[in-house]
Design a protein around this motif. Structure first.
Motif, mmCIF file in Angstrom:
data_model
loop_
_atom_site.group_PDB
_atom_site.id
_atom_site.type_symbol
_atom_site.label_atom_id
_atom_site.label_comp_id
_atom_site.label_asym_id
_atom_site.label_seq_id
_atom_site.Cartn_x
_atom_site.Cartn_y
_atom_site.Cartn_z
ATOM 1 N N ASP A 32 0.858 -1.186 0.000
ATOM 2 C CA ASP A 32 0.000 0.000 0.000
ATOM 3 C C ASP A 32 0.895 1.237 0.000
ATOM 4 O O ASP A 32 1.567 1.530 0.989
ATOM 5 N N THR A 35 -0.458 5.319 2.715
ATOM 6 C CA THR A 35 -0.989 5.272 4.075
ATOM 7 C C THR A 35 -0.345 6.399 4.872
ATOM 8 O O THR A 35 0.748 6.859 4.553
ATOM 9 N N LEU A 76 -2.656 -3.190 9.996
ATOM 10 C CA LEU A 76 -2.156 -3.339 8.626
ATOM 11 C C LEU A 76 -1.483 -4.698 8.450
ATOM 12 O O LEU A 76 -1.669 -5.369 7.424
ATOM 13 N N VAL A 81 -0.742 -6.483 4.847
ATOM 14 C CA VAL A 81 -0.007 -5.413 4.162
ATOM 15 C C VAL A 81 1.467 -5.573 4.514
ATOM 16 O O VAL A 81 1.884 -5.362 5.644
ATOM 17 N N TYR A 84 4.168 -0.533 3.461
ATOM 18 C CA TYR A 84 3.297 0.637 3.418
ATOM 19 C C TYR A 84 4.161 1.864 3.681
ATOM 20 O O TYR A 84 5.370 1.765 3.937
ATOM 21 N N THR A 85 3.559 3.035 3.595
ATOM 22 C CA THR A 85 4.303 4.287 3.688
ATOM 23 C C THR A 85 3.827 5.103 4.894
ATOM 24 O O THR A 85 2.849 4.760 5.546
ATOM 25 N N CYS A 113 7.608 -0.509 7.106
ATOM 26 C CA CYS A 113 7.300 0.800 6.526
ATOM 27 C C CYS A 113 8.394 1.218 5.557
ATOM 28 O O CYS A 113 9.590 1.129 5.869
ATOM 29 N N TYR A 284 -11.264 -0.674 5.308
ATOM 30 C CA TYR A 284 -10.137 -0.875 4.403
ATOM 31 C C TYR A 284 -10.498 -1.826 3.269
ATOM 32 O O TYR A 284 -10.148 -1.601 2.101
#
Length: 342
Positions: A32, A35, A76, A81, A84-85, A113, A284
């Motif tokens: 993702d 985020t 998450l 996931v 993600y960011t 992350c 989500y």
């Protein structure tokens, strides 16, 4: 739970719904690219703005996931996931470098992350962008081995920042990011409300000067979808993220044109999953189901929800290699193969 949109039982049901989506589409997990994690006091101000339906929002927007930071990270992971960011952004000068320091520390303590950074048109912007890219301010996260890695993605928010991406103070920073092949997620479309510098025209001028810039158009450029698809077809390094696109919420005020759907298939290798978690007014899983109901097929969904992001960040399992690992991932545990890319 200390907040959020549903009970523990309801949350577990959503985790199961996301798991079923991954299973029926053959996904090893999700990547993702959009985020939001940011300093607590900044996030609280963002939520307060959404609660007040401020002029940049323009409509009621209940935040679905108000849990504490560690609970949001765990959720998450429970969704599968795998990367993600921490999309964060300044609204005035003097914020960006401080935000970048926080994001570096967050990525260092949160191995799944992707280390994120931001920028603003101000004196010194080239220097702090270079520092972030070269690894100053902390260790990295996914895709850099976690040892002194620099930022792997930037966020630019033309609507909130109210700046022209063609501001001359940013020019060398864009050039640096293009040369380093670091992608930039840019909120440049005019949704949910237009800004002075939103829309395709300023971005088109930017890309004419920096055609190698790895620009990721947030929200598929909502509502100027077609214009931003045009730019993606013109510039090979332009990508788009799906954030909030095709959901019932967004379709009510910015419907995606049905005649453009075939273009999504043609650009399937340059569309990336984005969600806006936690700042979304629905579960989500609804974003995932909204993509599925486009009817573009499982191969397209696998590319959008995993493979394209894996290639972009150099994460193991890109293009389906090793699919099937991590499906039983524990709720609070980071996937074991993250951080083993470039």
């Amino acid at each position: 739970m200390s907040g959020g949109h549903e009970s523990e039982e309801g949350e577990e049901g959503e985790v199961e719904a996301v798991r079923r989506f991954r299973e029926r589409t053959g996904l090893p997990g999700l990547i993702d690219v959009h985020t939001h994690f940011m300093p607590e006091r900044v996030l609280k101000k963002v939520w307060a703005y959404f609660d007040a339906a401020g002029p940049l929002i323009g409509r009621e927007w209940p935040i679905s996931y108000r849990q504490e930071e560690d609970e949001r990270v765990a959720l998450l992971r429970a969704f599968g996931v795998r990367a993600y960011t921490s999309m964060l952004y300044p609204h005035k000068p003097g914020m960006a470098e401080w935000l970048n320091g926080w994001a570096a520390a967050f990525a260092a303590r949160t191995p799944d992350c992707v280390r994120t950074a931001t920028l603003f048109p101000e004196d010194g912007v080239e220097a702090y962008v270079r520092e972030a890219v070269e690894g100053g301010g902390g260790e990295g996260g996914v895709g850099d081995g976690g040892v002194g890695g620099g930022a792997r993605i930037f966020k630019s928010h033309l609507q909130v920042g109210a700046y022209d991406p063609n501001d001359e103070r940013l020019d060398r920073a864009w050039g640096l990011l293009a040369e380093a092949a670091v992608p930039v997620v840019m909120h440049c479309g005019s949704g949910p409300a237009p800004g002075k510098y939103t829309g395709p025209e300023p971005v088109g001028r930017l890309l004419a000067r920096h055609p190698r810039l790895r620009l990721i158009v947030a929200h598929l450029g909502m509502p100027e979808y077609v214009d931003f698809l045009d730019l993606a077809e013109r510039y090979a390094e332009v990508r788009l993220d799906t954030t909030m696109a095709f959901t019932d919420f967004s379709e009510a005020f910015a419907p995606f044109p049905g005649e453009a759907r075939a273009r999504l298939a043609e650009l399937g290798d340059r569309i990336l999953l984005g969600t806006d978690f936690p700042n979304i007014p629905y579960p989500y899983v609804h974003q995932l189901e909204a993509l599925e109901r486009l009817g573009l097929g499982d191969e397209w969904l696998r590319a959008v929800c995993y493979d394209n992001g894996a290639r972009l960040f150099g994460i193991a399992d890109a293009q389906g290699q090793g699919r099937g690992r991590g499906r039983g991932q524990g709720r609070g545990q980071a996937p074991a193969d993250l951080g083993q890319g470039v």
